[in-house]
Motif scaffolding. Structure first.
Motif, PDB file in Angstrom:
ATOM      1  N   TYR A  36      20.371  72.360  23.877  1.00 43.10           N
ATOM      2  CA  TYR A  36      20.357  73.071  25.148  1.00 43.10           C
ATOM      3  C   TYR A  36      20.765  72.091  26.245  1.00 43.10           C
ATOM      4  CZ  TYR A  36      17.978  77.401  23.704  1.00 43.10           C
ATOM      5  OH  TYR A  36      17.658  78.621  23.146  1.00 43.10           O
ATOM      6  N   LEU A  44      17.786  76.510  31.417  1.00 45.17           N
ATOM      7  CA  LEU A  44      18.318  75.928  30.191  1.00 45.17           C
ATOM      8  C   LEU A  44      19.349  76.864  29.574  1.00 45.17           C
ATOM      9  CD1 LEU A  44      14.807  74.933  29.060  1.00 45.17           C
ATOM     10  CD2 LEU A  44      16.668  73.280  29.114  1.00 45.17           C
ATOM     11  N   LEU A  46      21.936  77.512  26.178  1.00 41.63           N
ATOM     12  CA  LEU A  46      22.221  77.139  24.803  1.00 41.63           C
ATOM     13  C   LEU A  46      23.652  76.641  24.677  1.00 41.63           C
ATOM     14  CD1 LEU A  46      21.253  77.121  21.826  1.00 41.63           C
ATOM     15  CD2 LEU A  46      22.243  79.416  21.627  1.00 41.63           C
ATOM     16  N   LYS A  49      24.015  76.071  18.056  1.00 40.92           N
ATOM     17  CA  LYS A  49      22.876  76.126  17.152  1.00 40.92           C
ATOM     18  C   LYS A  49      23.336  76.003  15.708  1.00 40.92           C
ATOM     19  CE  LYS A  49      22.640  81.198  16.868  1.00 40.92           C
ATOM     20  NZ  LYS A  49      21.755  82.391  17.086  1.00 40.92           N
ATOM     21  N   PHE A  90      18.973  68.677  25.709  1.00 45.17           N
ATOM     22  CA  PHE A  90      17.780  68.729  24.873  1.00 45.17           C
ATOM     23  C   PHE A  90      18.141  69.114  23.444  1.00 45.17           C
ATOM     24  CE2 PHE A  90      14.638  68.349  28.195  1.00 45.17           C
ATOM     25  CZ  PHE A  90      15.280  68.852  29.314  1.00 45.17           C
ATOM     26  N   GLY A 102      10.504  86.423  16.135  1.00 47.13           N
ATOM     27  CA  GLY A 102      10.890  85.397  17.098  1.00 47.13           C
ATOM     28  C   GLY A 102      10.355  84.060  16.656  1.00 47.13           C
ATOM     29  N   TYR A 103      10.627  83.052  17.412  1.00 48.54           N
ATOM     30  CA  TYR A 103      10.203  81.704  17.045  1.00 48.54           C
ATOM     31  C   TYR A 103      10.055  80.882  18.308  1.00 48.54           C
ATOM     32  CZ  TYR A 103      15.229  81.400  17.733  1.00 48.54           C
ATOM     33  OH  TYR A 103      16.482  81.523  18.240  1.00 48.54           O
ATOM     34  N   ALA A 104       9.115  79.968  18.271  1.00 48.80           N
ATOM     35  CA  ALA A 104       8.953  79.040  19.381  1.00 48.80           C
ATOM     36  C   ALA A 104       9.848  77.836  19.148  1.00 48.80           C
ATOM     37  CB  ALA A 104       7.498  78.610  19.494  1.00 48.80           C
ATOM     38  N   LEU A 105      10.179  77.143  20.219  1.00 48.85           N
ATOM     39  CA  LEU A 105      11.068  75.989  20.160  1.00 48.85           C
ATOM     40  C   LEU A 105      10.296  74.708  20.413  1.00 48.85           C
ATOM     41  CD1 LEU A 105      14.081  77.412  22.206  1.00 48.85           C
ATOM     42  CD2 LEU A 105      13.781  77.374  19.723  1.00 48.85           C
ATOM     43  N   ASN A 106      10.704  73.654  19.684  1.00 48.19           N
ATOM     44  CA  ASN A 106      10.105  72.336  19.851  1.00 48.19           C
ATOM     45  C   ASN A 106      11.185  71.408  20.412  1.00 48.19           C
ATOM     46  OD1 ASN A 106       8.194  70.353  19.757  1.00 48.19           O
ATOM     47  ND2 ASN A 106       8.333  70.002  17.566  1.00 48.19           N
ATOM     48  N   PHE A 107      10.993  70.929  21.632  1.00 47.72           N
ATOM     49  CA  PHE A 107      12.019  70.189  22.351  1.00 47.72           C
ATOM     50  C   PHE A 107      11.869  68.684  22.175  1.00 47.72           C
ATOM     51  CE2 PHE A 107      14.180  73.201  25.221  1.00 47.72           C
ATOM     52  CZ  PHE A 107      13.428  74.335  25.001  1.00 47.72           C
ATOM     53  N   GLY A 108      13.009  67.999  22.179  1.00 46.91           N
ATOM     54  CA  GLY A 108      13.001  66.565  22.356  1.00 46.91           C
ATOM     55  C   GLY A 108      12.765  66.232  23.822  1.00 46.91           C
TER      56      GLY A 108
ATOM     57  N   ASN B  31      10.961  89.894  23.105  1.00 43.25           N
ATOM     58  CA  ASN B  31      10.332  88.576  23.008  1.00 43.25           C
ATOM     59  C   ASN B  31      10.303  87.901  24.371  1.00 43.25           C
ATOM     60  OD1 ASN B  31       9.777  88.295  20.191  1.00 43.25           O
ATOM     61  ND2 ASN B  31      11.969  88.024  19.830  1.00 43.25           N
ATOM     62  N   TYR B  33       8.690  84.227  26.135  1.00 40.15           N
ATOM     63  CA  TYR B  33       8.055  82.939  25.861  1.00 40.15           C
ATOM     64  C   TYR B  33       7.765  82.221  27.186  1.00 40.15           C
ATOM     65  CZ  TYR B  33      10.492  83.708  21.389  1.00 40.15           C
ATOM     66  OH  TYR B  33      10.972  84.240  20.217  1.00 40.15           O
ATOM     67  N   TYR B  35       7.033  78.222  28.445  1.00 44.84           N
ATOM     68  CA  TYR B  35       7.070  76.801  28.119  1.00 44.84           C
ATOM     69  C   TYR B  35       6.702  76.019  29.383  1.00 44.84           C
ATOM     70  CZ  TYR B  35       9.977  78.095  24.044  1.00 44.84           C
ATOM     71  OH  TYR B  35      10.459  78.642  22.880  1.00 44.84           O
ATOM     72  N   ILE B  43       9.413  69.358  27.031  1.00 41.47           N
ATOM     73  CA  ILE B  43       9.137  70.772  27.268  1.00 41.47           C
ATOM     74  C   ILE B  43       8.290  71.259  26.092  1.00 41.47           C
ATOM     75  CG2 ILE B  43      10.156  73.064  27.486  1.00 41.47           C
ATOM     76  CD1 ILE B  43      12.695  71.664  28.566  1.00 41.47           C
ATOM     77  N   PHE B  45       5.968  74.368  24.215  1.00 42.02           N
ATOM     78  CA  PHE B  45       5.705  75.790  24.037  1.00 42.02           C
ATOM     79  C   PHE B  45       4.277  76.117  24.451  1.00 42.02           C
ATOM     80  CE2 PHE B  45       5.503  79.878  22.111  1.00 42.02           C
ATOM     81  CZ  PHE B  45       4.361  79.928  21.326  1.00 42.02           C
ATOM     82  N   HIS B  48       3.911  83.125  23.157  1.00 44.78           N
ATOM     83  CA  HIS B  48       4.975  84.054  22.799  1.00 44.78           C
ATOM     84  C   HIS B  48       4.429  85.479  22.795  1.00 44.78           C
ATOM     85  CE1 HIS B  48       7.434  85.676  19.090  1.00 44.78           C
ATOM     86  NE2 HIS B  48       7.874  86.202  20.219  1.00 44.78           N
ATOM     87  N   SER B  98      14.567  89.357  16.939  1.00 45.56           N
ATOM     88  CA  SER B  98      15.174  88.821  15.725  1.00 45.56           C
ATOM     89  C   SER B  98      14.883  87.340  15.712  1.00 45.56           C
ATOM     90  CB  SER B  98      16.680  89.038  15.708  1.00 45.56           C
ATOM     91  OG  SER B  98      17.278  88.206  14.724  1.00 45.56           O
ATOM     92  N   GLU B 102      19.236  84.185  20.364  1.00 42.94           N
ATOM     93  CA  GLU B 102      19.157  83.118  21.358  1.00 42.94           C
ATOM     94  C   GLU B 102      18.084  83.410  22.381  1.00 42.94           C
ATOM     95  OE1 GLU B 102      22.818  82.604  23.407  1.00 42.94           O
ATOM     96  OE2 GLU B 102      21.952  81.362  24.991  1.00 42.94           O
ATOM     97  N   PHE B 105      16.802  81.316  29.080  1.00 40.77           N
ATOM     98  CA  PHE B 105      15.780  80.711  29.924  1.00 40.77           C
ATOM     99  C   PHE B 105      15.982  81.041  31.395  1.00 40.77           C
ATOM    100  CE2 PHE B 105      13.181  77.748  27.439  1.00 40.77           C
ATOM    101  CZ  PHE B 105      13.820  77.825  26.220  1.00 40.77           C
TER     102      PHE B 105
END
Lengths: 117, 114
Positions: A36, A44, A46, A49, A90, A102-108, B31, B33, B35, B43, B45, B48, B98, B102, B105
């Motif tokens: 990102y 942010l 994208l 991916k 990121f 859905g899914y959560a994101l883990n950032f650097g 969805n 979220y 953060y 950053i 989480f 959700h 899904s 994507e 934000f």
């Protein structure tokens, strides 16, 4: 656990030279990885991916990244930097989610890219 | 098409006060979220939503934080009472239903607790 390490907090390049932003990941299973970008005062966005299809992923604005499982890396590159590329980047991996929707994101920690004339 | 919007863009409050942040997702995105980026850190989480239901709130730091999404549209994140360590930028993101969609934000809300 899934995590990413961005190896450089700041990178400075001259306009027209290649960009390399480094990212290593740690994952207990085959991860989904993202890059990102955040420009000043913007949300942010994208860039690209990887989701287990082609290992070389092409993104927007000429950026691409290569997934290398043997090196657990997902470095971001661009052949020629432009002034407008100056931003914070990121590297991101998905967290394990208990949801199928859905899914959560883990950032650097992020890498600030400075492009000089 | 409007993107994810967040209000306010900045908020400065004193320790012990209450603040409510709002996020309007992209229309049709189930969805949502939250953060947070604390100064100098990654950053992280927070939680959700899928429609109005909390799907995963494992990232919420403590019970001073309350998130709601009544009606499955916009969401609010309330901090009560705020502490100094709550300062940071709070981001909201939304996506369609899904695992591969994507996340889009918003620009974030910068919260400063004095």
């Amino acid at each position: 656990a899934q995590s990413v390490t961005q190896l450089d907090s700041h990178v400075s390049v001259s306009e027209g030279t290649p960009v390399l932003l480094r990212c290593n990941y740690s994952s207990s299973y085959s991860p989904s990885l993202f890059w990102y970008v955040q420009h000043p005062n913007k949300g942010l966005q994208l860039l690209l991916k990887y989701t287990s299809a082609a290992t070389l992923v092409k993104g927007i604005n000429g950026f691409e990244a290569e997934f290398k499982k043997s090196e657990t890396s997902f470095h971001l590159t661009k052949p020629s930097a432009h002034m407008s590329d100056a931003a914070e980047y990121f590297c991101v991996v998905t967290l394990i989610s208990n949801s199928n929707s859905g899914y959560a994101l883990n950032f650097g920690k992020g890498t600030s890219l400075l492009v000089t004339p | 098409e409007a993107g994810v919007t967040q209000f306010p863009s900045h908020s400065v409050i004193e320790k012990g006060q209450t603040v409510t942040l709002r996020c309007d997702p992209i229309s049709g995105h189930d969805n949502l979220y939250w953060y947070r980026r604390v100064m100098g850190k990654e950053i992280k989480f927070l939680l959700h939503f899928v429609k109005e239901s909390k799907q995963d709130e494992s990232g919420m730091p403590n019970n001073r934080f309350l998130a709601e999404r009544t009606g499955g549209t916009y969401s609010t994140l309330k901090v009560q009472p705020a502490e100094l360590e709550d300062s940071g930028v709070y981001f909201c993101a939304s996506s369609q239903v899904s695992q591969n969609d994507e996340q889009f934000f918003g620009p974030g809300t910068r919260l400063t607790v004095l």
